[in-house]
Scaffold this active site. Sequence first.
Site, PDB file in Angstrom:
ATOM      1  N   THR A   1      44.099 -18.196  -9.239  1.00  0.00           N
ATOM      2  CA  THR A   1      44.805 -18.062  -7.960  1.00  0.00           C
ATOM      3  C   THR A   1      45.627 -19.308  -7.656  1.00  0.00           C
ATOM      4  O   THR A   1      45.171 -20.439  -7.853  1.00  0.00           O
ATOM      5  CB  THR A   1      43.789 -17.820  -6.828  1.00  0.00           C
TER       6      THR A   1
ATOM      7  N   ILE B   1      39.352 -22.449  -5.569  1.00  0.00           N
ATOM      8  CA  ILE B   1      38.639 -22.461  -6.836  1.00  0.00           C
ATOM      9  C   ILE B   1      37.167 -22.835  -6.607  1.00  0.00           C
ATOM     10  O   ILE B   1      36.846 -23.999  -6.302  1.00  0.00           O
ATOM     11  CB  ILE B   1      39.293 -23.453  -7.826  1.00  0.00           C
TER      12      ILE B   1
ATOM     13  N   CYS C   1      38.460 -11.094 -17.276  1.00  0.00           N
ATOM     14  CA  CYS C   1      37.394 -11.914 -16.694  1.00  0.00           C
ATOM     15  C   CYS C   1      37.036 -11.420 -15.296  1.00  0.00           C
ATOM     16  O   CYS C   1      35.856 -11.338 -14.931  1.00  0.00           O
ATOM     17  CB  CYS C   1      37.839 -13.373 -16.609  1.00  0.00           C
TER      18      CYS C   1
ATOM     19  N   GLN D   1      16.747   4.907  20.714  1.00  0.00           N
ATOM     20  CA  GLN D   1      17.462   5.764  19.773  1.00  0.00           C
ATOM     21  C   GLN D   1      18.693   5.064  19.205  1.00  0.00           C
ATOM     22  O   GLN D   1      18.997   5.188  18.010  1.00  0.00           O
ATOM     23  CB  GLN D   1      17.864   7.074  20.446  1.00  0.00           C
TER      24      GLN D   1
ATOM     25  N   GLU E   1      38.682 -12.189  -5.540  1.00  0.00           N
ATOM     26  CA  GLU E   1      38.680 -11.317  -6.722  1.00  0.00           C
ATOM     27  C   GLU E   1      39.149  -9.903  -6.386  1.00  0.00           C
ATOM     28  O   GLU E   1      38.588  -8.910  -6.839  1.00  0.00           O
ATOM     29  CB  GLU E   1      37.304 -11.329  -7.388  1.00  0.00           C
ATOM     30  N   GLY E   2      40.199  -9.849  -5.593  1.00  0.00           N
ATOM     31  CA  GLY E   2      40.785  -8.586  -5.175  1.00  0.00           C
ATOM     32  C   GLY E   2      40.386  -8.252  -3.758  1.00  0.00           C
ATOM     33  O   GLY E   2      39.226  -7.975  -3.475  1.00  0.00           O
TER      34      GLY E   2
END
Length: 387
Positions: A136, A167, A242, A283, A367-368
Amino acid sequence: MALHPYDLYDVRSLLSEEEQAVQDTVARFTDERVLPIIGDAFDQGRFPKELVAEIAELGLLGSTLPEQYGGGGLNSVSYGLICQELERGDSGIRSFVSVQSSLCMYPIFAYGTDEQRMRWLPDMAAGKVIGCFGLTEPHGGSDPANMKTHARKDGDDWVLNGAKMWITNGNLADIAIVWAQTDDGIQGFVVEKGITGFAAQEIKHKMSLRASVTSSLFFDNVRVPEANRLPNVKGLKGPLGCLTQARYGITWGPIGAAIACLDEALNYSKERILFDRPLAANQAAQLRLADMARRITSAQLLSLQLGRLKDAGKMAPTQVSLAKWNNCRMAIDIARDCRDLLGGAGITTEHAAIRHALNLESVITYEGTETVHQLVVGRELTGINAF
């Protein structure tokens, strides 16, 4: 027979004895070593480095790689259970293991030479060498093809220039797996700590993944020897391969975070007396707790089937996207709802829900992003790329 509140479909019975043993071992480590310290580590913004040696001793680094390289030779389901139990402790601990195993050891194993494997992997499995993964970039985000970091050949070396952002493990790392544009496409390089022109700067003021090290990496005419280039892949399929490995583990991790939150909220709701009865007797509270259990059960079955497909060599990246999207969304919604059930107490890190909720803001993004994975599934359905 009463059902287990966090395993309503008895998913555990679908695991082999070895898989159950792996889960139990990591669960004990999380209960005994992670949970007693992780709240304070989060408050202090400190990664608990003292756990690394124990994590390595348990065989959790590179656990699926062959034993000849220091790995554990475990199957993918076992690796998923490792991720689940570690993230039940904290996303930062699971992230450390994910990055070391899936983003650093895996590319050396899959794309490197046998000399490179023997040089780095055993020490990485032993926790003696820590890695980070540089893909990235500050401007790039979800568009890795828009890569500015580049490497040019100069004699027997490569000269690397550029920067990477967000990172994990950056300032801890002894080596960085760095992806850069070259005249022959995107390639991967192992950049060693201390080399001239390579610097890591820790990112401060985080409100998420505080018990994790997050850094920016800078490369100013860094000379990397040809022996440190990963020769067996070119193009985006290298780093994306990866990410598929790491995203698989991420589908399991948030299940652990959600279980931790449900456990806390369920116990609290039974003890908290409001209007002369336990909160759990309402409830509205029961509906919310039941919905959490439903969503956890769905996520467990999704990841287990994904792991079986992976072990059979049949897993597709779109299937990973579906599971990451579903399970991260499941976990962050549960963490937020548990925080609400805890009332005012839920805003303190003396309870787990707010810590998990904050961490999952990163997990659902890295990661997306959720949107990226939705579009991956949409592309699979329609055949049309909407990126």
